[in-house]
Design an enzyme around this catalytic site. Structure first.
Site, PDB file in Angstrom:
ATOM      1  N   GLU A  63       0.702   4.005   1.669  1.00 44.02           N
ATOM      2  CA  GLU A  63       1.031   4.521   3.002  1.00 44.02           C
ATOM      3  C   GLU A  63       2.095   3.677   3.686  1.00 44.02           C
ATOM      4  O   GLU A  63       2.993   4.220   4.339  1.00 44.02           O
ATOM      5  CB  GLU A  63      -0.223   4.562   3.896  1.00 44.02           C
ATOM      6  CG  GLU A  63      -1.361   5.390   3.352  1.00 44.02           C
ATOM      7  CD  GLU A  63      -2.331   4.569   2.518  1.00 44.02           C
ATOM      8  OE1 GLU A  63      -3.473   5.021   2.360  1.00 44.02           O
ATOM      9  OE2 GLU A  63      -1.962   3.487   2.015  1.00 44.02           O
ATOM     10  N   HIS A 113       0.845  -1.194   0.000  1.00 47.05           N
ATOM     11  CA  HIS A 113       0.000   0.000   0.000  1.00 47.05           C
ATOM     12  C   HIS A 113       0.883   1.248   0.000  1.00 47.05           C
ATOM     13  O   HIS A 113       1.986   1.235   0.574  1.00 47.05           O
ATOM     14  CB  HIS A 113      -0.894   0.026   1.232  1.00 47.05           C
ATOM     15  CG  HIS A 113      -1.888  -1.082   1.294  1.00 47.05           C
ATOM     16  ND1 HIS A 113      -2.878  -1.127   2.252  1.00 47.05           N
ATOM     17  CD2 HIS A 113      -2.063  -2.204   0.526  1.00 47.05           C
ATOM     18  CE1 HIS A 113      -3.615  -2.211   2.080  1.00 47.05           C
ATOM     19  NE2 HIS A 113      -3.132  -2.881   1.041  1.00 47.05           N
ATOM     20  N   CYS A 162      -5.442   1.874   6.164  1.00 49.08           N
ATOM     21  CA  CYS A 162      -6.002   0.654   6.741  1.00 49.08           C
ATOM     22  C   CYS A 162      -5.273   0.353   8.054  1.00 49.08           C
ATOM     23  O   CYS A 162      -4.300   1.037   8.409  1.00 49.08           O
ATOM     24  CB  CYS A 162      -5.872  -0.508   5.751  1.00 49.08           C
ATOM     25  SG  CYS A 162      -4.167  -1.073   5.517  1.00 49.08           S
ATOM     26  N   CYS A 179      -1.532  -0.186   7.510  1.00 52.32           N
ATOM     27  CA  CYS A 179      -0.808   1.054   7.212  1.00 52.32           C
ATOM     28  C   CYS A 179      -0.755   1.974   8.427  1.00 52.32           C
ATOM     29  O   CYS A 179       0.262   2.625   8.678  1.00 52.32           O
ATOM     30  CB  CYS A 179      -1.453   1.758   6.027  1.00 52.32           C
ATOM     31  SG  CYS A 179      -1.243   0.854   4.480  1.00 52.32           S
TER      32      CYS A 179
END
Length: 167
Positions: free
Chosen positions: A60, A58, A88, A91
């Site tokens: 992030e 991801h 999420c 992250c």
């Protein structure tokens, strides 16, 4: 800490990175890291696509990992991570462990989950990042959702196309 005057401009910059991510074949997520002055230090597209099976890549998480190895903890605590969608749980944990002190996001996890449904490429956890940060021992300031309608538009067509591919 309340919203800052530059937050919308910098968040839209993260939206542009999400569009670039999509154009390159990845999921439409993007993030930037700024110093306390607003100077952009690093930007990150999403690293997961249907061609790359690393579901943990991801934007992030990749940005937090980069930041933890390139910027001191003392400085990171004054930095802001701007991201097109709410981090999420995975992250948020990475942001917390990296030591980034502030997060500004566009689309909420709840909204993203409603949009993606049960798509296996994005098994969204409907867990606000605030809950993850609040469980920690240092403060992480959160601003968001912000510009959520704009942020949703980054995702809508992409996930509709994914649904059509499944048919």
């Amino acid at each position: 800490m309340p919203q800052r005057p530059e937050d919308e401009k910098l968040l839209r910059q993260a939206f542009s990175i999400a569009l670039r991510s999509r154009a390159s074949g990845d999921h439409p997520f993007g993030s930037i890291l700024t110093r306390a002055t607003g100077e952009v230090v690093h930007e990150q597209t999403n690293g997961y696509s249907s061609h790359n099976n690393d579901r943990t890549a991801h934007a992030e998480l990749l940005l937090a990992s980069w930041a933890a190895t390139h910027i001191s903890l003392a400085e990171l605590q004054t930095c802001t991570l701007y991201t097109s969608a709410e981090p999420c749980a995975m992250c948020a944990g990475a942001i917390y462990w990296a030591g980034i002190g502030r997060v500004v996001y566009g689309q909420s996890e709840h909204s993203l989950k409603e949009m993606t449904g049960s798509n296996e490429e994005n098994p969204t956890l409907d867990l606000p990042c605030r809950n993850v940060f609040d469980a920690g021992q240092r403060e992480t300031i959160v601003v968001g959702p912000l510009l959520e309608d704009e942020a949703r538009k980054l995702q809508e067509d992409f996930w509709k196309e994914k649904e059509k591919e499944k048919e």
